[in-house]
Every structure is written in structure tokens, then in C-alpha cells.
Scaffold this motif. Structure first.
Motif, PDB file in Angstrom:
ATOM      1  N   ALA A  88       0.986  -1.317   0.136  1.00  0.00           N
ATOM      2  CA  ALA A  88       0.008   0.082  -0.037  1.00  0.00           C
ATOM      3  C   ALA A  88       0.840   1.410   0.019  1.00  0.00           C
ATOM      4  CB  ALA A  88      -0.910  -0.016   1.224  1.00  0.00           C
ATOM      5  N   ALA A  89       1.865   1.349   0.750  1.00  0.00           N
ATOM      6  CA  ALA A  89       2.819   2.507   0.906  1.00  0.00           C
ATOM      7  C   ALA A  89       3.497   2.606  -0.551  1.00  0.00           C
ATOM      8  CB  ALA A  89       3.909   2.363   1.787  1.00  0.00           C
ATOM      9  N   SER A  90       4.110   1.594  -1.077  1.00  0.00           N
ATOM     10  CA  SER A  90       4.645   1.528  -2.390  1.00  0.00           C
ATOM     11  C   SER A  90       3.633   2.074  -3.332  1.00  0.00           C
ATOM     12  CB  SER A  90       5.345   0.355  -2.834  1.00  0.00           C
ATOM     13  OG  SER A  90       6.068  -0.283  -1.920  1.00  0.00           O
ATOM     14  N   LEU A  91       2.211   1.561  -3.317  1.00  0.00           N
ATOM     15  CA  LEU A  91       1.430   2.195  -4.430  1.00  0.00           C
ATOM     16  C   LEU A  91       1.211   3.770  -4.205  1.00  0.00           C
ATOM     17  CD1 LEU A  91      -0.709   1.511  -6.619  1.00  0.00           C
ATOM     18  CD2 LEU A  91      -2.222   0.869  -4.690  1.00  0.00           C
ATOM     19  N   PHE A  92       1.083   4.138  -3.023  1.00  0.00           N
ATOM     20  CA  PHE A  92       0.926   5.661  -2.892  1.00  0.00           C
ATOM     21  C   PHE A  92       2.026   6.458  -3.403  1.00  0.00           C
ATOM     22  CE2 PHE A  92      -2.045   5.000   0.791  1.00  0.00           C
ATOM     23  CZ  PHE A  92      -2.990   5.787   0.370  1.00  0.00           C
ATOM     24  N   GLU A  93       3.382   5.888  -3.225  1.00  0.00           N
ATOM     25  CA  GLU A  93       4.548   6.560  -3.631  1.00  0.00           C
ATOM     26  C   GLU A  93       4.487   6.558  -5.336  1.00  0.00           C
ATOM     27  OE1 GLU A  93       8.366   6.058  -0.948  1.00  0.00           O
ATOM     28  OE2 GLU A  93       7.411   4.074  -1.180  1.00  0.00           O
ATOM     29  N   LEU A  94       4.025   5.322  -5.780  1.00  0.00           N
ATOM     30  CA  LEU A  94       4.170   4.977  -7.277  1.00  0.00           C
ATOM     31  C   LEU A  94       2.929   6.198  -7.964  1.00  0.00           C
ATOM     32  CD1 LEU A  94       4.329   1.226  -7.669  1.00  0.00           C
ATOM     33  CD2 LEU A  94       6.103   3.109  -8.323  1.00  0.00           C
ATOM     34  N   LYS A  95       2.038   6.251  -7.191  1.00  0.00           N
ATOM     35  CA  LYS A  95       0.867   7.078  -7.626  1.00  0.00           C
ATOM     36  C   LYS A  95       1.368   8.367  -7.704  1.00  0.00           C
ATOM     37  CE  LYS A  95      -3.589   6.173  -6.781  1.00  0.00           C
ATOM     38  NZ  LYS A  95      -3.840   5.905  -8.143  1.00  0.00           N
ATOM     39  N   HIS A  96       2.047   8.967  -6.362  1.00  0.00           N
ATOM     40  CA  HIS A  96       2.727  10.117  -6.322  1.00  0.00           C
ATOM     41  C   HIS A  96       3.568  10.468  -7.423  1.00  0.00           C
ATOM     42  CE1 HIS A  96       4.234  13.731  -4.702  1.00  0.00           C
ATOM     43  NE2 HIS A  96       5.568  13.256  -4.494  1.00  0.00           N
ATOM     44  N   GLU A  97       4.530   9.560  -7.728  1.00  0.00           N
ATOM     45  CA  GLU A  97       5.579   9.747  -8.814  1.00  0.00           C
ATOM     46  C   GLU A  97       4.988   9.871 -10.199  1.00  0.00           C
ATOM     47  OE1 GLU A  97       8.053   6.658  -8.333  1.00  0.00           O
ATOM     48  OE2 GLU A  97       9.078   7.165  -6.541  1.00  0.00           O
ATOM     49  N   ALA A  98       3.794   9.002 -10.465  1.00  0.00           N
ATOM     50  CA  ALA A  98       3.295   9.131 -11.720  1.00  0.00           C
ATOM     51  C   ALA A  98       2.575  10.656 -12.188  1.00  0.00           C
ATOM     52  CB  ALA A  98       2.295   8.068 -11.800  1.00  0.00           C
ATOM     53  N   CYS A  99       1.895  11.007 -10.905  1.00  0.00           N
ATOM     54  CA  CYS A  99       1.292  12.374 -10.717  1.00  0.00           C
ATOM     55  C   CYS A  99       2.222  13.316 -10.986  1.00  0.00           C
ATOM     56  CB  CYS A  99       0.623  12.471  -9.454  1.00  0.00           C
ATOM     57  SG  CYS A  99      -0.551  14.154  -9.396  1.00  0.00           S
ATOM     58  N   GLN A 100       3.504  13.440 -10.334  1.00  0.00           N
ATOM     59  CA  GLN A 100       4.476  14.485 -10.590  1.00  0.00           C
ATOM     60  C   GLN A 100       4.813  14.521 -12.068  1.00  0.00           C
ATOM     61  OE1 GLN A 100       3.393  15.984  -7.673  1.00  0.00           O
ATOM     62  NE2 GLN A 100       5.533  16.890  -7.840  1.00  0.00           N
ATOM     63  N   ARG A 101       5.266  13.158 -12.252  1.00  0.00           N
ATOM     64  CA  ARG A 101       5.698  12.963 -13.616  1.00  0.00           C
ATOM     65  C   ARG A 101       4.376  13.480 -14.812  1.00  0.00           C
ATOM     66  NH1 ARG A 101       7.467   8.426 -13.178  1.00  0.00           N
ATOM     67  NH2 ARG A 101       5.470   6.875 -13.821  1.00  0.00           N
ATOM     68  N   ALA A 102       3.225  13.337 -14.669  1.00  0.00           N
ATOM     69  CA  ALA A 102       2.155  13.797 -15.505  1.00  0.00           C
ATOM     70  C   ALA A 102       2.220  15.381 -15.408  1.00  0.00           C
ATOM     71  CB  ALA A 102       0.892  12.890 -15.078  1.00  0.00           C
ATOM     72  N   LEU A 103       2.276  15.837 -14.082  1.00  0.00           N
ATOM     73  CA  LEU A 103       2.468  17.337 -14.057  1.00  0.00           C
ATOM     74  C   LEU A 103       3.665  18.058 -14.936  1.00  0.00           C
ATOM     75  CD1 LEU A 103       1.338  17.846 -10.362  1.00  0.00           C
ATOM     76  CD2 LEU A 103       0.241  18.264 -12.285  1.00  0.00           C
ATOM     77  N   LYS A 104       4.669  17.355 -14.638  1.00  0.00           N
ATOM     78  CA  LYS A 104       5.924  17.753 -15.367  1.00  0.00           C
ATOM     79  C   LYS A 104       5.744  17.612 -17.007  1.00  0.00           C
ATOM     80  CE  LYS A 104       9.319  16.891 -11.632  1.00  0.00           C
ATOM     81  NZ  LYS A 104      10.643  16.054 -11.370  1.00  0.00           N
ATOM     82  N   GLU A 105       5.474  16.439 -17.293  1.00  0.00           N
ATOM     83  CA  GLU A 105       5.327  16.371 -18.589  1.00  0.00           C
ATOM     84  C   GLU A 105       4.279  17.435 -19.436  1.00  0.00           C
ATOM     85  OE1 GLU A 105       4.086  12.310 -19.246  1.00  0.00           O
ATOM     86  OE2 GLU A 105       6.020  11.410 -18.846  1.00  0.00           O
ATOM     87  N   ALA A 106       3.045  17.405 -18.541  1.00  0.00           N
ATOM     88  CA  ALA A 106       1.991  18.621 -18.969  1.00  0.00           C
ATOM     89  C   ALA A 106       2.720  19.932 -18.925  1.00  0.00           C
ATOM     90  CB  ALA A 106       1.025  18.566 -17.911  1.00  0.00           C
ATOM     91  N   ALA A 107       3.599  20.278 -18.087  1.00  0.00           N
ATOM     92  CA  ALA A 107       4.342  21.540 -18.119  1.00  0.00           C
ATOM     93  C   ALA A 107       5.107  21.623 -19.199  1.00  0.00           C
ATOM     94  CB  ALA A 107       5.072  21.797 -16.835  1.00  0.00           C
ATOM     95  N   ILE A 108       5.728  20.724 -19.628  1.00  0.00           N
ATOM     96  CA  ILE A 108       6.985  20.650 -20.562  1.00  0.00           C
ATOM     97  C   ILE A 108       6.159  20.910 -22.088  1.00  0.00           C
ATOM     98  CG2 ILE A 108       8.465  19.124 -21.943  1.00  0.00           C
ATOM     99  CD1 ILE A 108       9.425  17.980 -19.285  1.00  0.00           C
ATOM    100  N   SER A 109       4.971  19.992 -22.126  1.00  0.00           N
ATOM    101  CA  SER A 109       4.061  20.449 -22.931  1.00  0.00           C
ATOM    102  C   SER A 109       3.456  21.637 -23.484  1.00  0.00           C
ATOM    103  CB  SER A 109       2.904  19.242 -23.050  1.00  0.00           C
ATOM    104  OG  SER A 109       2.150  19.442 -24.302  1.00  0.00           O
TER     105      SER A 109
END
Length: 501
Positions: free
Chosen positions: A164-185
């Protein structure tokens, strides 16, 4: 409250309000109050593992316990101070807190959900740990006491907590990555829009495949239709054939010497001038270029302006030489007519001023055509007191080239100077009538101009022709087919000018 209970309450308050713990919690799960179906199966696995009727995946902030996923209950939150899980996160980070019968445990017996409905009895929970901070728990409840759980249960609950803790971290990283990719886009879109708005063509040439990725501005510059893939050979073919060899040579040299490419060329289809700049962006292991990045800017206006300036300088150089020759001739002829230095200076200065006025008008119009009306005003105004009364002008809209303007300017100066000294402009009621018409002769436009003096002294033809008369007749010599004739009629001097345009 005894010291033990007081110390436990203080420990739980400290963990609930810990700045480090809350910072990690808000960072990993900013939407902690929103249930998440991705954790539903973990809750169900915990319920199956324990045989309990209720299972939760929770996050605990300073005041509330939020249910990110639940099995066996429709609840979504609880007060942190009244929860079992606050004891879990206040304990050892890798420990499983098991309560066999909450009604018999003084820590929980007074809780509303134990003393009243749903009369919870059994509880087991493990902290969810991220960055060494307990942000919540995975836990199970039942309304029946349980004391028959073995060590395997604890091991499996710990594993579920880590997942569960790993899933929270993975979802957080995916969210941050998506935000960065959106910002780059967004940034790339802004750059693309800025380049397109500024009419800057950008391109990336894959040297190995020969394909070119480019923006719409680049396609417009090369007069190419939008296409999925543009080939480099198509771009090179679009360059004007007179500029293609030099452009390709500069491009190859820049690639070979790892220097910036900088060149100007024309587009064959439109004739527009482009400035190209770029350099190798990537090379392979052997040093051969694989990607070349560049831009193109439309510099047609600058190029045309530069060429116009060169033409004007050549024209000016030609005119200056002609003018110097004319001035030398004027000076010699004026000296032949008078031996008085003061009289020479006056006559020569006036003729020099006439040429200067014509040159000034031509310079203002970049040595292109000027209007006859402007030349008349420049040459005649200095010799009259009342331009509107003393000059009667009837004319068509006539444009004069440089040779016509300089020659006719001298003619007008000599006529006006003579009229101001001896003719109709020398008396208050005299005036000059100028008629200028453009006529077609054998398919060519010709100026017919008549200068007529009226109201002045009686005129008689001089016994000897002066330099002024000679200058009038010869000033238009540089214009083929031109002529100027002076007639001394008793009523006033008349001049007839014929000037091909």
C-alpha cells in the motif's frame, strides 16, 4: 488520568501534529479525502486474510482519519482522536497492533464505536510508512473478539502495508511525472506558438533516415504542403538552384567541423530570402552526425533593403559624377560671361542652388520619380513674393525621372531668375503662366510645357544671346529627344519645352 495514559495521549498528539509527518502526507496524498479504487483490492485482501468483516486503507492527518479504500463499510472518515489507527501510527513503524477484545482494553473500551454501534471488538492494523513517516494504516475490524491469529497473519499484514505504501509512492511519482510532462508540453506549445507567431521556421533533420520534422512556419517558408513526413531532399530541392550548391556546401562544412551553420538563400517557388542557422545536435558513437537542429527566418525585406541601398549608392555615385561634370561646365560658361567675381558668384550660386534643390527632392524620394508640382514650387518660390498671385499654373499630374528633374530644374531656375531681373516678375503686377501637359507621341509619354510672361516690361530680342539662354537650351541635353526654345515676344518672354518622360 494516570501517568501511563497521560504519556500515551501526549505521544499520540505529538505524532498527529508532527510537521515532518504531515509534510510527507500532504506531498504524497494531497487528495487524501478522496477515496481511491486502486486500493480497494488491498482492503479486500486484508479482510480475506483475517476473516474480518471490515477492512480499511486509511490516511491520518492532524484531525481526521480518511478512508482511501474500504471493504465491509460505507464510511469515508472518522475523527483521528477517536480512531484505533492513531495508536497504530504512534507505535513502532513495523509493528502490527492487534486488539483481541476492545471492550476489555482500557485504551479503546470507551470509544463510541466500541461502547455503541457497531460494537467493534477486534482490531489489527499496520502503519503505512513513507520516508520513515507513518502517514496512515491498513487495518481490519470485527464485531467478535479474536485471539486465534498466528505469526503468519502478522507477516502478511506487514506485506500488505508495504504494498500500500509503495502504491501511494508510485501514484505520487506518476502524478508528478504527469504534471512535469504537462508543463513541458505547455512550454513546448508556447514555444511553438511563439515561433509560429514570429514566423520562425524550426526543423530537426534525422541525417540517417533523411526525414525532417518541422513546424508550420517552416513549411510555409518553403511553400510546402503539410505532410506527415518531410524528406531532406525535398527541402534542398525547394532552394533556388543558384543558391543550392553554396547552401549545401556550408551545411556539410558545419557538420564536418562541428561549427554553426549560417547561410542565406532563396526559395525557388517564391523567391523569398531565408536566413538559415543550426548545428549538429547529436552524433553516434563514431562521431557521425545523426541529428541536425536548425531554424529559418524570412529576411526578404532586409535583403531587398540591402539591395536597394546598393543600387541607390551606385545611382548616387553616378549622379554625383554627372553633377560634378555639370558644375564644372557651368562654372566655365559663367566665367566666360562675366569678369566680375561678385557677379560670377551670384550667378553661379543660383545655378548651384537649382541643382541642389532638384537633388534634394530626388534624394527624398530615393532617386525615383518626383512630381512636377514639387519641382515647380522648389525652383520658382524663391523668386516671387506672392506665389499664388504671381504664378498661374495649369498642369497634368506629371512624374519626372532624375535626369528630367535636374535638367528641367535648371531651365526653370534660369527662366525665373531672368523674369525676376528683367521680365514679368520684376514688376508688381506681372506674372508667369505655366502650362504643362502630358501627351502621347508614338506610344511614349512626352511633357509639353509652356512658360509665358505677362504684365511685364516690353520685351525685345537681345542683340547677343546670353549664357542663360544657352543654358536653357542645353540643360536638357542628357534627355534624348528633348528641346527648349526661348522666344522674345513683345508682350513677354515665352519658353517652350518638350521633354520625353
Amino acid at each position: 488520568m494516570n501517568k501511563k495514559n497521560s504519556g500515551l495521549a501526549a505521544a499520540m498528539a505529538a505524532i498527529l501534529t508532527s510537521p515532518q509527518r504531515l509534510e510527507v502526507l500532504r506531498s504524497v496524498a494531497p487528495d487524501m479525502a478522496v477515496p481511491d479504487a486502486d486500493f480497494r483490492e488491498l482492503a479486500e485482501m486484508a479482510a480475506d486474510l483475517s476473516g474480518a468483516s471490515i477492512a480499511l486503507v486509511t490516511l491520518v492527518d492532524a484531525q481526521h482519519q480518511w478512508f482511501k479504500a474500504a471493504a465491509g463499510t460505507c464510511g469515508t472518515q472518522a475523527l483521528a482522536a477517536e480512531s484505533f489507527c492513531v495508536h497504530t501510527i504512534a507505535g513502532p513503524l513495523d509493528d502490527v497492533l492487534v486488539v483481541g477484545d476492545a471492550s476489555a482494553d482500557p485504551r479503546f473500551s470507551s470509544l463510541p464505536q466500541v461502547a455503541g454501534a457497531p460494537f467493534l471488538r477486534f482490531y489489527a492494523g499496520v502503519p503505512l510508512v513513507i520516508d520513515e513517516q507513518p502517514i496512515g494504516s491498513i487495518c481490519v475490524f470485527d464485531v467478535k473478539p479474536r485471539h486465534d491469529l498466528g505469526p503468519q497473519f502478522r507477516t502478511q499484514m506487514r506485506r500488505l502495508a508495504r504494498v500500500a505504501a509503495s502504491l501511494f509512492e508510485l501514484k505520487h511519482e506518476a502524478c508528478q511525472r504527469a504534471l512535469k510532462e504537462a508543463a513541458i508540453s505547455r512550454e513546448e506549445q508556447r514555444h511553438a506558438m511563439a515561433l509560429d507567431a514570429a514566423n520562425v521556421g524550426s526543423w530537426l533533420w534525422d541525417v540517417r533516415s533523411g526525414s525532417v520534422s518541422c513546424n508550420p512556419a517552416m513549411l510555409r517558408m518553403f511553400d510546402m504542403r503539410p505532410a506527415g513526413i518531410v524528406q531532406a531532399r525535398d527541402v534542398f530541392t525547394a532552394i533556388h538552384h543558384e543558391d543550392r550548391k553554396a547552401t549545401l556546401s556550408k551545411l556539410r562544412s558545419a557538420m564536418a567541423q562541428d561549427e554553426e551553420y549560417d547561410g542565406r538563400f532563396r526559395v525557388a517557388a517564391t523567391g523569398r530570402w531565408l536566413l538559415g542557422r543550426g548545428r549538429v545536435h547529436e552524433r553516434d558513437a563514431s562521431g557521425k552526425p545523426t541529428l541536425f537542429l536548425g531554424i529559418n527566418i524570412d529576411v526578404t525585406e532586409e535583403q531587398v533593403s540591402t539591395q536597394r541601398t546598393r543600387l541607390l549608392l551606385r545611382e548616387l555615385n553616378h549622379r554625383v559624377k554627372n553633377t560634378l561634370a555639370m558644375l564644372q561646365s557651368l562654372a566655365r560658361q559663367t566665367l566666360r560671361q562675366t569678369s566680375d567675381p561678385q557677379e560670377f558668384m551670384t550667378a553661379f550660386a543660383g545655378r548651384l542652388q537649382a541643382i541642389s534643390e532638384a537633388h534634394g527632392l530626388l534624394s527624398d524620394h530615393e532617386w525615383s520619380d518626383i512630381h512636377l508640382s514639387a519641382l515647380l514650387a522648389k525652383q520658382l518660390a524663391p523668386h516671387v513674393r506672392d506665389y499664388g498671385r504671381q504664378l498661374e499654373i495649369h498642369k497634368d499630374e506629371i512624374l519626372l525621372g532624375p535626369d528630367q528633374a535636374v535638367g528641367l530644374g535648371l531651365v526653370l531656375h534660369e527662366l525665373a531668375t531672368n523674369a525676376a531681373k528683367y521680365g514679368s516678375l520684376s514688376v508688381p503686377n506681372g506674372k508667369v503662366v505655366v502650362t504643362a501637359r502630358g501627351v502621347d507621341e508614338d506610344g511614349r509619354r512626352v511633357l509639353h510645357m509652356t512658360w509665358t510672361e505677362v504684365g511685364g516690361p516690353r520685351v525685345s530680342e537681345p542683340a547677343k544671346r546670353g549664357f542663360g539662354s544657352i543654358l536653357i537650351e542645353r540643360s536638357l541635353g542628357k534627355v534624348m529627344g528633348s528641346s527648349a526654345k526661348v522666344e522674345y515676344l513683345p508682350a513677354g518672354l515665352t519658353a517652350i519645352v518638350r521633354l520625353p518622360l
